[in-house]
Design a protein around this motif. Structure first.
Motif: not given
Length: 282
Positions: A150-164, A178-186, A211-215
């Motif tokens: 699972i790949i996440m980055n603050r700049t989504f398009d850069k992650a997409k380009q790298m993966a492709e 997308k890198l946010n608290i909900d996607s991190l939890k999941k 990453i929040p410690q509690e996760l």
């Protein structure tokens, strides 16, 4: 030193904070080798001349750091498979005046991970970041049979380009989020390994973590490529939660050990290199 001393070195800009000279010179001394390692700050206008100069001087080999890991590709005679996949070189071997490029970051990542788990086959990883270290991590994980990334980055398009880009070279199973608290939890709820390749937590930002410690679960392996400070907040938090941790200096030391063997043909004294690096980090 003598007229027979073999030269290895680092080229980049800047290089004054590099720990590579300390680490490698300690390793050479420990093995009784007549080698020396120096660092050269090279202006981008003279990169080609610097590389040709090192060839002419018959150096045994050299490391390449930022910002030249990609630019160096066109100045070498041959590039090994890992470096080709990553699209960057960090180690060069001078083999009878032929300059061969390697990416020992891949070896360093594999070695660091395998120090905590017997096999990466079938495991699932969360990778945060989309720079050179992230690319090397993907190559390492895929080469060892990691089941999904699972790949996440603050700049989504850069992650997409790298993966492709990498998916054209590698058979890889990945998901982009997308890198946010909900996607991190999941993501964290389902993975075996977390790898942070972003600079978040680098000195002097000692109280920052992506990453929040509690996760963090205690059955995770948490790997942070940042090596200054010795333990980032992410690593400290993971330790508190009982997870297995890999601080960034382990990758740095282990990629250096791989470079050492390429240049000398013998196994590096990893414990001595580790002591030198940790002493330098304070």
């Amino acid at each position: 030193m003598s007229s027979k001393t073999r030269l290895c070195c680092l080229i980049g800009h800047p290089v004054d904070k590099s720990l590579s000279p300390i680490m490698h010179n300690e390793a050479f001394r420990a093995k009784g080798l007549d080698y020396v390692y120096l660092a050269f700050d090279v202006d981008d206008l003279y990169l080609k001349e610097a590389v040709e100069g090192l060839r002419a001087l018959k150096v045994k080999g050299f490391n390449v750091t930022m910002p030249y890991k990609v630019a160096i590709l066109n100045l070498l005679d041959k590039i090994n498979e890992d470096a080709s996949f990553v699209g960057a070189v960090n180690t060069v071997v001078n083999d009878k005046d032929k300059l061969i490029g390697y990416n020992t970051d891949v070896d360093g990542i594999i070695s660091a991970l395998e120090s905590k788990v017997n096999s990466l086959k079938g495991l699932k990883a969360l990778l945060i970041g989309a720079g050179g270290a992230a690319r090397a991590c993907i190559v390492a994980l895929v080469s060892k049979g990691c089941n999904e990334i699972i790949i996440m980055n603050r700049t989504f398009d850069k992650a997409k380009q790298m993966a492709e880009d990498l998916s054209k070279k590698l058979s890889m199973n990945y998901n982009l989020e997308k890198l946010n608290i909900d996607s991190l939890k999941k993501a964290i709820s389902s993975v075996d390994i977390i790898i942070n390749t972003t600079p978040i937590g680098t000195y002097p930002n000692l109280d920052e973590s992506i990453i929040p410690q509690e996760l963090i679960r205690k059955d995770l392996i948490v790997f942070d490529v940042v090596y200054n400070p010795k333990k980032t907040k992410l690593i400290r938090d993971a330790e508190k939660m009982g997870a297995k941790t890999i601080p960034g200096y382990e990758m740095f030391i282990r990629q250096g050990a791989s470079s050492f063997k390429l240049w000398t043909g013998i196994d590096a004294p990893i414990d001595i290199m580790r002591r030198a690096v940790l002493k330098a980090l304070g």
